[in-house]
Design a protein around this motif. Structure first.
Motif, PDB file in Angstrom:
ATOM      1  N   GLU A   1      77.742  43.137  63.316  1.00 17.18           N
ATOM      2  CA  GLU A   1      77.872  42.356  64.544  1.00 17.18           C
ATOM      3  C   GLU A   1      76.832  42.795  65.572  1.00 17.18           C
ATOM      4  OE1 GLU A   1      81.518  43.594  66.042  1.00 17.18           O
ATOM      5  OE2 GLU A   1      81.481  42.397  67.858  1.00 17.18           O
ATOM      6  N   ALA A   2      76.665  44.127  65.712  1.00 21.04           N
ATOM      7  CA  ALA A   2      75.634  44.633  66.611  1.00 21.04           C
ATOM      8  C   ALA A   2      74.265  44.189  66.135  1.00 21.04           C
ATOM      9  CB  ALA A   2      75.702  46.156  66.665  1.00 21.04           C
ATOM     10  N   THR A   3      74.095  44.151  64.800  1.00 22.61           N
ATOM     11  CA  THR A   3      72.819  43.698  64.246  1.00 22.61           C
ATOM     12  C   THR A   3      72.579  42.235  64.571  1.00 22.61           C
ATOM     13  OG1 THR A   3      73.207  45.221  62.466  1.00 22.61           O
ATOM     14  CG2 THR A   3      71.468  43.658  62.157  1.00 22.61           C
ATOM     15  N   ILE A   4      73.651  41.437  64.523  1.00 23.66           N
ATOM     16  CA  ILE A   4      73.478  40.018  64.822  1.00 23.66           C
ATOM     17  C   ILE A   4      73.046  39.837  66.267  1.00 23.66           C
ATOM     18  CG2 ILE A   4      74.735  37.878  65.155  1.00 23.66           C
ATOM     19  CD1 ILE A   4      76.258  38.518  62.660  1.00 23.66           C
ATOM     20  N   LEU A   5      73.642  40.623  67.169  1.00 23.77           N
ATOM     21  CA  LEU A   5      73.232  40.554  68.572  1.00 23.77           C
ATOM     22  C   LEU A   5      71.763  40.932  68.703  1.00 23.77           C
ATOM     23  CD1 LEU A   5      74.670  39.806  71.094  1.00 23.77           C
ATOM     24  CD2 LEU A   5      75.081  42.180  71.551  1.00 23.77           C
ATOM     25  N   PHE A   6      71.382  41.995  68.006  1.00 22.84           N
ATOM     26  CA  PHE A   6      69.990  42.437  68.006  1.00 22.84           C
ATOM     27  C   PHE A   6      69.090  41.330  67.469  1.00 22.84           C
ATOM     28  CE2 PHE A   6      66.500  44.763  65.969  1.00 22.84           C
ATOM     29  CZ  PHE A   6      66.082  45.569  67.000  1.00 22.84           C
ATOM     30  N   THR A   7      69.529  40.707  66.365  1.00 23.68           N
ATOM     31  CA  THR A   7      68.752  39.622  65.772  1.00 23.68           C
ATOM     32  C   THR A   7      68.549  38.486  66.761  1.00 23.68           C
ATOM     33  OG1 THR A   7      69.942  40.145  63.762  1.00 23.68           O
ATOM     34  CG2 THR A   7      68.595  38.208  63.724  1.00 23.68           C
ATOM     35  N   ALA A   8      69.643  38.108  67.437  1.00 22.39           N
ATOM     36  CA  ALA A   8      69.546  36.978  68.354  1.00 22.39           C
ATOM     37  C   ALA A   8      68.618  37.320  69.513  1.00 22.39           C
ATOM     38  CB  ALA A   8      70.924  36.605  68.874  1.00 22.39           C
TER      39      ALA A   8
ATOM     40  N   LYS B   1      73.420  48.891  73.864  1.00 27.49           N
ATOM     41  CA  LYS B   1      72.778  47.784  73.167  1.00 27.49           C
ATOM     42  C   LYS B   1      73.129  46.437  73.784  1.00 27.49           C
ATOM     43  CE  LYS B   1      73.102  46.226  68.840  1.00 27.49           C
ATOM     44  NZ  LYS B   1      71.920  45.403  68.925  1.00 27.49           N
ATOM     45  N   VAL B   2      74.419  46.257  74.100  1.00 25.76           N
ATOM     46  CA  VAL B   2      74.847  44.959  74.633  1.00 25.76           C
ATOM     47  C   VAL B   2      74.240  44.744  76.018  1.00 25.76           C
ATOM     48  CG1 VAL B   2      76.836  43.664  75.417  1.00 25.76           C
ATOM     49  CG2 VAL B   2      76.932  44.879  73.290  1.00 25.76           C
ATOM     50  N   ILE B   3      74.257  45.797  76.846  1.00 26.12           N
ATOM     51  CA  ILE B   3      73.677  45.655  78.185  1.00 26.12           C
ATOM     52  C   ILE B   3      72.212  45.249  78.075  1.00 26.12           C
ATOM     53  CG2 ILE B   3      73.047  46.895  80.284  1.00 26.12           C
ATOM     54  CD1 ILE B   3      75.451  48.741  79.705  1.00 26.12           C
ATOM     55  N   ALA B   4      71.460  46.006  77.287  1.00 30.79           N
ATOM     56  CA  ALA B   4      70.026  45.727  77.188  1.00 30.79           C
ATOM     57  C   ALA B   4      69.771  44.369  76.563  1.00 30.79           C
ATOM     58  CB  ALA B   4      69.349  46.822  76.377  1.00 30.79           C
ATOM     59  N   GLY B   5      70.491  44.088  75.475  1.00 30.11           N
ATOM     60  CA  GLY B   5      70.217  42.863  74.738  1.00 30.11           C
ATOM     61  C   GLY B   5      70.537  41.614  75.528  1.00 30.11           C
ATOM     62  N   LEU B   6      71.752  41.547  76.083  1.00 36.27           N
ATOM     63  CA  LEU B   6      72.126  40.318  76.793  1.00 36.27           C
ATOM     64  C   LEU B   6      71.302  40.161  78.067  1.00 36.27           C
ATOM     65  CD1 LEU B   6      75.969  40.045  76.272  1.00 36.27           C
ATOM     66  CD2 LEU B   6      74.166  38.843  75.134  1.00 36.27           C
ATOM     67  N   SER B   7      70.996  41.280  78.759  1.00 31.12           N
ATOM     68  CA  SER B   7      70.147  41.163  79.947  1.00 31.12           C
ATOM     69  C   SER B   7      68.790  40.606  79.567  1.00 31.12           C
ATOM     70  CB  SER B   7      69.949  42.521  80.614  1.00 31.12           C
ATOM     71  OG  SER B   7      71.154  43.166  80.785  1.00 31.12           O
ATOM     72  N   ALA B   8      68.249  41.088  78.450  1.00 31.40           N
ATOM     73  CA  ALA B   8      66.934  40.612  78.026  1.00 31.40           C
ATOM     74  C   ALA B   8      66.979  39.121  77.738  1.00 31.40           C
ATOM     75  CB  ALA B   8      66.479  41.380  76.792  1.00 31.40           C
ATOM     76  N   VAL B   9      68.066  38.664  77.067  1.00 35.11           N
ATOM     77  CA  VAL B   9      68.162  37.238  76.749  1.00 35.11           C
ATOM     78  C   VAL B   9      68.219  36.411  78.025  1.00 35.11           C
ATOM     79  CG1 VAL B   9      69.695  35.496  75.819  1.00 35.11           C
ATOM     80  CG2 VAL B   9      69.215  37.517  74.511  1.00 35.11           C
ATOM     81  N   VAL B  10      69.119  36.824  78.954  1.00 38.80           N
ATOM     82  CA  VAL B  10      69.296  36.050  80.184  1.00 38.80           C
ATOM     83  C   VAL B  10      67.995  36.020  80.979  1.00 38.80           C
ATOM     84  CG1 VAL B  10      70.504  36.056  82.373  1.00 38.80           C
ATOM     85  CG2 VAL B  10      71.749  36.473  80.289  1.00 38.80           C
ATOM     86  N   LEU B  11      67.372  37.192  81.083  1.00 34.39           N
ATOM     87  CA  LEU B  11      66.138  37.287  81.851  1.00 34.39           C
ATOM     88  C   LEU B  11      65.035  36.449  81.218  1.00 34.39           C
ATOM     89  CD1 LEU B  11      65.221  38.789  84.351  1.00 34.39           C
ATOM     90  CD2 LEU B  11      64.379  40.594  82.890  1.00 34.39           C
TER      91      LEU B  11
ATOM     92  N   ILE C   1      83.484  36.422  67.953  1.00 33.90           N
ATOM     93  CA  ILE C   1      83.060  35.968  69.286  1.00 33.90           C
ATOM     94  C   ILE C   1      81.624  36.412  69.559  1.00 33.90           C
ATOM     95  CG2 ILE C   1      83.408  36.344  71.747  1.00 33.90           C
ATOM     96  CD1 ILE C   1      86.407  36.432  71.186  1.00 33.90           C
ATOM     97  N   VAL C   2      81.325  37.670  69.266  1.00 37.51           N
ATOM     98  CA  VAL C   2      79.973  38.163  69.540  1.00 37.51           C
ATOM     99  C   VAL C   2      78.954  37.413  68.695  1.00 37.51           C
ATOM    100  CG1 VAL C   2      78.517  40.185  69.455  1.00 37.51           C
ATOM    101  CG2 VAL C   2      80.830  40.395  70.215  1.00 37.51           C
ATOM    102  N   ILE C   3      79.325  37.143  67.425  1.00 33.44           N
ATOM    103  CA  ILE C   3      78.410  36.392  66.560  1.00 33.44           C
ATOM    104  C   ILE C   3      78.105  35.031  67.159  1.00 33.44           C
ATOM    105  CG2 ILE C   3      78.267  35.240  64.330  1.00 33.44           C
ATOM    106  CD1 ILE C   3      79.751  37.609  63.153  1.00 33.44           C
ATOM    107  N   ASN C   4      79.162  34.376  67.704  1.00 35.85           N
ATOM    108  CA  ASN C   4      78.930  33.040  68.232  1.00 35.85           C
ATOM    109  C   ASN C   4      78.097  33.071  69.495  1.00 35.85           C
ATOM    110  OD1 ASN C   4      80.186  31.282  66.398  1.00 35.85           O
ATOM    111  ND2 ASN C   4      82.072  32.334  66.910  1.00 35.85           N
ATOM    112  N   VAL C   5      78.261  34.120  70.317  1.00 28.99           N
ATOM    113  CA  VAL C   5      77.385  34.259  71.479  1.00 28.99           C
ATOM    114  C   VAL C   5      75.931  34.307  71.025  1.00 28.99           C
ATOM    115  CG1 VAL C   5      76.673  35.851  73.287  1.00 28.99           C
ATOM    116  CG2 VAL C   5      79.062  35.366  72.961  1.00 28.99           C
ATOM    117  N   ALA C   6      75.677  35.095  69.979  1.00 28.12           N
ATOM    118  CA  ALA C   6      74.309  35.225  69.486  1.00 28.12           C
ATOM    119  C   ALA C   6      73.774  33.884  69.000  1.00 28.12           C
ATOM    120  CB  ALA C   6      74.272  36.254  68.357  1.00 28.12           C
ATOM    121  N   VAL C   7      74.606  33.168  68.232  1.00 24.55           N
ATOM    122  CA  VAL C   7      74.158  31.877  67.701  1.00 24.55           C
ATOM    123  C   VAL C   7      73.853  30.908  68.835  1.00 24.55           C
ATOM    124  CG1 VAL C   7      74.851  29.906  66.337  1.00 24.55           C
ATOM    125  CG2 VAL C   7      75.383  32.158  65.546  1.00 24.55           C
ATOM    126  N   LEU C   8      74.740  30.885  69.859  1.00 22.50           N
ATOM    127  CA  LEU C   8      74.539  29.945  70.965  1.00 22.50           C
ATOM    128  C   LEU C   8      73.259  30.268  71.722  1.00 22.50           C
ATOM    129  CD1 LEU C   8      78.040  29.379  72.524  1.00 22.50           C
ATOM    130  CD2 LEU C   8      76.824  28.042  70.870  1.00 22.50           C
TER     131      LEU C   8
END
Lengths: 94, 153, 117, 522, 113
Positions: free
Chosen positions: A69-76, B130-140, C83-90
């Motif tokens: 799941e963390a990897t998927i976030l990284f991928t996206a 990871k989540v902080i950095a990743g999602l901030s990067a996407v939004v930014l 949920i996290v997977i779907n956030v990434a896909v979106l």
């Protein structure tokens, strides 16, 4: 014509799904079979030391899912940054 | 950029959002929450800043290169914790029973102890980073691209 | 410990899946299509998380919890993952839609069909 | 060495993953170091895959329980069902793993020159390695939900890579179509997993296979799983997104996407044979696969004859070739409940279908790479604009001829040896299957001749005076795959006996898979 | 013998075929050598002869992909009209096909399986 056929087939699929999750077919809501989960709820504290059983499942029992799941976030994130990159190459000064 | 009232309030509020997010991350193994949830809370603060100021202003303090490094680091810490258990098995919770986060709580309902959980709290921190950095990067990145700014290579 | 007739949460999840399929199939706007996929994901997540409910159960967290049965913990973890997977896909889908709009100047799915046949 | 092999299944998944996390950091400093890192990690993974394959051939199914006190401890002491995620690698999984390791190595080498002029290369290689991780995860996992997670990793990285060249409109369209289709397919897979979990409270494939009852929700779940995976694999009539997405990606990625299609096909086989295996009393699922497979063969090849875009043309051929595998394995599935027929021709049909996966995974990426080489040199995918390129691109021409002869099933090349296995075994099931297969083979040769003529033959065209042979790394990548083709061509019986037949037996023998997890015969 | 692929009825050994092919190639080469003495480069012998007409430029005389197999497509026109209909290129239709096939196969499985 296409719309009508599509709608009918969609309704068929939804009817099947609805039929499949209602009581005579599916088990009752609120009374799940729970061999695996009972084991986890009983033993999570001793095996992982975590009071939060969901965290124990996420990071111990099913940790590979969480890594995935963390990897998927990284991928996206990599994908978004890749697609929104600048197409002009900076002057390479080496 | 919004009005001065909004900017001032956002400036004050980000601190509380940060603290709450860190609290949720740190207590992931004893109360509801964890790395993903706490990280998402902090990113909502970043989005608030993005709305209150503008993407141009935010870009000066949050550089995408830094965010990218942060994200890779978080992922690497997570993977390294998994690899550390490979003496027995990949993902083995090797810290249970050791002095670091190793205490085992009394079975059954209890008050909760922060020094429990083995690698779980550490993994929560890695995932939170990871989540902080990743999602901030996407939004930014999306905000910058929509406003016609250059996104870093 | 009341009995919930007719598996209402499952029913709601199945209907949500149906409605979102309707949106995905019959709405030509790409943003609406993405909203349909988000709703589909919500329906599946609702189904997953409601699988774990045990009548009268509390959250599976031992910190300051009353004695009694606990709801199943695995479906909750699965739902969190999903949920996290779907956030990434979106996020990725929206990025592509930005590019499609940049190239074609339209969000209509009938306009972005350079490739066919 | 023993320790390495004990942990090899997770290392094969984790090493590309960690490398992918490292690449953004390494790529900031040096380009050369990054490329070297990619090659070294993929080569090491290939080495591990072969070591694991040897181990499986000797010791049988490889089991790895994540997070337990010992890798073999599938179920906790004093408890019957598995609780943790289990990686389970049998003959079929390792066959897919061998394919994936070779093709991903070749694709990475091909990429070095192919995308050398683009920006964003660090992220490109990160996503490429993540896709490798996703593929290996899908092939090696023994857990349904984990399968879903790795399917998503492969899909998302694939979609981002398809849309890599953002300056063209069609790449964005192809990537968007791919990600929408993947999202819907994987959500339906998740719904089906929910239906199974609701009844049996288990997510492990082996444990589920032991207790499954084939109730009504199970049937709905089977339909959802089967159609979702076959859509991701690109079966007619769900193939419509397939050429759209595959034709616009960079050629190296298209070669890898073909193998993700095979991975989804593998997942469909795993569901049919291992998860439901003994419960499929009648042959309905087999017939569904056969009919859709016949449609795939015929529609794919006739649409391919029609195409003018070189990558699109090859994508339709991929659909048509996938049809052979559906037919071969579908025949085996249809007679699974009948031991006599299974021994007479069913096992041969399954072997033929699986052998065709291996062959297709060698020649189709090779053909896509030659298509990419044409695009690299001429800047267009349109066959009407090409001509006379054989004068300038000798290596590409030779490799294209090898691929063409192989895909059309011309003896003695490897395409023939798998097709003969399929033809002779499915003939006993129904002659029409063999006849269709031969017609499709003829049409394949006809259409590839057409493409060959218009791209390579003819006099040297004035607009391609400046064209040179492609850079060396692209040729090396193509030669790797061509060498694979030549090896299978020379020793088909060796391959069949060592790799293919164990894979077919792994599919048929559901009990061994269950036994490895629960330790009890069903 | 591990070098022979048994397939139920017949067997298949590529080595034999390759040897036979090599023999044929040697024979062909032998014949080719006999004729090669009369071949002279850069004479009228190697020019294109088109009934005395002027030979067109390289770009003009290359047969492009659109002109190959014209008769094939003309014969199968009806088939192609039918088979091209679902290839609309609209993403909504792709999902509709998925829903339709899932619904139909679920019904088949429920009734027959």
């Amino acid at each position: 014509m296409r719309q009508v056929t599509g709608l009918i087939l969609l309704l068929v699929l939804v009817a099947l799904l609805v039929w499949g999750v209602l009581p005579p077919i599916m088990r009752d809501f609120g009374y799940p079979p729970s061999d695996m989960d009972d084991y986890i709820i009983e033993n999570a504290q001793e095996e992982t030391g975590s009071n939060n059983v969901v965290a124990a499942v996420l990071f111990d029992y099913r940790a590979l899912d969480t890594l995935g799941e963390a990897t998927i976030l990284f991928t996206a994130v990599m994908g978004v940054l890749l697609l929104l990159r600048t197409l002009k190459r900076k002057e390479e000064s080496s | 950029m919004l009005s001065k009232i909004v900017r001032t309030v956002a400036n004050q509020l980000i601190l509380f959002i940060l603290i709450f997010g860190l609290y949720v991350i740190a207590h992931g193994h004893i109360t509801p929450g964890g790395g993903f949830q706490g990280g998402a809370i902090i990113v909502s603060g970043v989005i608030m800043l993005l709305v209150a100021f503008s993407s141009k202003e935010l870009k000066k303090s949050l550089r995408e290169r830094v965010l990218s490094i942060m994200e890779s680091t978080g992922a690497l810490i997570f993977a390294a914790l998994a690899f550390a258990g490979i003496g027995t098995v990949f993902f083995y919770n090797f810290l249970v029973g050791t002095p670091i986060f190793g205490r085992i709580p009394v079975p059954g309902p209890g008050p909760g102890d922060i020094w429990t959980g083995g690698v779980i709290p550490l993994m929560n921190f890695a995932v939170g980073l990871k989540v902080i950095a990743g999602l901030s990067a996407v939004v930014l990145a999306i905000a910058l691209f929509s406003s016609g700014e250059e996104v870093e290579e | 410990m009341e009995y919930i007739p007719l598996n209402f949460p499952f029913l709601a999840a199945a209907l949500l899946v149906g409605v979102s399929f309707y949106i995905i199939i019959f709405k030509k706007n790409l943003i609406k299509l993405i909203m349909g996929i988000a709703m589909l994901a919500a329906g599946v997540n609702l189904f997953l998380v409601s699988l774990g409910y045990r009548a009268g159960g509390t959250a599976p967290i031992y910190t300051d919890v009353p004695e009694g049965p606990m709801v199943l913990s695995v479906p909750q973890a699965l739902t969190l993952t999903s949920i996290v997977i779907n956030v990434a896909v979106l996020a990725l889908m929206l990025t592509m839609v930005i590019h499609i709009y940049r190239h074609t100047g339209s969000l209509d799915s009938e306009k972005s069909r350079k490739m066919k046949g | 060495m023993d320790t390495l092999i004990t942990h090899s299944s997770i290392l094969i998944i984790a090493i590309p993953l960690v490398t992918a996390f490292l690449i953004p950091l390494v790529g900031m400093t040096s380009k050369k170091a990054r490329n070297a890192l990619v090659i070294v990690s993929l080569a090491f993974v290939a080495f591990l895959v072969f070591a694991l394959a040897k181990d499986i051939a000797i010791n049988g199914i490889h089991i790895y329980t994540l997070g337990a006190t010992s890798p073999d401890l599938t179920t906790p002491t004093g408890f019957m069902a598995p609780v943790r995620i289990i990686l389970e690698v049998d003959g079929m999984s390792i066959l897919m793993g061998i394919i994936w390791s070779i093709v991903s190595l070749a694709a990475a080498i091909f990429s070095f020159s192919h995308i050398a002029s683009e920006t964003g290369q660090n992220r490109f290689y990160t996503l490429l390695l993540l896709m490798v991780t996703g593929g290996f995860g899908m092939m090696f996992t023994g857990d349904l939900f984990n399968l879903f997670v790795f399917l998503e990793i492969a899909s998302i990285s694939g979609a981002a890579l398809i849309a890599f060249r953002t300056k063209f409109a069609d790449t964005q369209e192809g990537g968007f179509k791919y990600i929408v289709v993947s999202a819907i397919a994987s959500l339906m897979v998740l719904f089906a997993i929910g239906l199974l979990y609701a009844q049996y409270n288990s997510l492990n494939i082996g444990a589920l296979a032991q207790v499954i009852q084939y109730t009504t929700p199970d049937k709905i779940a089977l339909a959802l799983l089967l159609i979702a995976f076959t859509m991701k694999a690109g079966m007619v009539p769900l193939h419509l997104w397939f050429p759209d997405a595959y034709s616009v990606a960079p050629a190296s990625i298209t070669g890898m996407l073909v193998i993700t299609s095979h991975a989804c096909m593998y997942a469909a086989f795993r569901v049919c044979f291992t998860l439901y295996g003994g419960m499929l009393g009648t042959s309905v699922v087999g017939w569904i696969l056969i009919i859709f497979g016949l449609l795939s063969m015929f529609v794919g090849v006739t649409m391919a004859v029609f195409q003018k875009d070189v990558m699109r043309f090859m994508s339709y051929h991929a659909i048509s070739q996938l049809g052979y595998m559906w037919v071969g394995v579908g025949v085996g599935l249809a007679v699974l409940g009948n031991p006599a027929l299974l021994a007479t021709y069913g096992r041969d049909a399954i072997s033929g279908g699986i052998f065709h996966i291996l062959n297709h995974a060698m020649y189709k990426p090779l053909l896509f790479f030659t298509g990419g080489a044409l695009f690299y040199c001429t800047g267009t995918r349109d066959l009407t604009k090409m001509g006379g390129l054989a004068h300038k691109m000798k290596w590409t021409t030779i490799l294209y001829i090898i691929g063409t002869l192989s895909i059309s099933g011309i003896p003695p090349l490897n395409g023939f040896s798998s097709k003969i296995l399929i033809y002779e075994s499915v003939y006993q099931f129904h002659p029409i299957l063999t006849i269709t297969g031969i017609i499709v083979s003829i049409l394949t040769l006809a259409s590839f001749t057409k493409a060959f003529h218009s791209a390579f033959m003819g006099a040297e065209l004035p607009e391609y005076k400046e064209v040179k042979e492609v850079p060396r790394s692209m040729i090396i990548a193509m030669v790797i795959l061509a060498a694979g083709i030549i090896f299978i061509t020379l020793f088909p019986a060796l391959i069949v006996n060592w790799i293919i037949n164990p894979a077919a037996d792994a599919l048929i023998n559901q009990g061994a898979y269950i036994n490895a997890v629960t330790g009890a015969t069903p | 013998m591990t070098l022979i692929l048994e397939s139920g009825y017949a067997f298949w050994n590529p080595i034999i075929l390759i040897i036979a092919f090599a023999v044929v190639m040697v024979v062909v080469y032998f014949f080719r050598r006999r004729g090669q003495k009369k071949y002279k480069k850069d004479t009228a012998q190697t020019q294109i002869f088109l009934c005395g007409e002027e030979v067109p430029e390289a770009g003009q005389r290359h047969i492009r992909v659109g002109n190959i197999y014209w008769g094939f497509f003309e014969t199968l026109k009806e088939y192609y009209n039918q088979v091209l209909r679902p290839h609309t290129g609209i993403i909504n239709d792709y999902v509709l096909w998925f829903v339709a096939v899932t619904a139909i196969s679920a019904i088949i499985l429920l009734i027959a399986g």
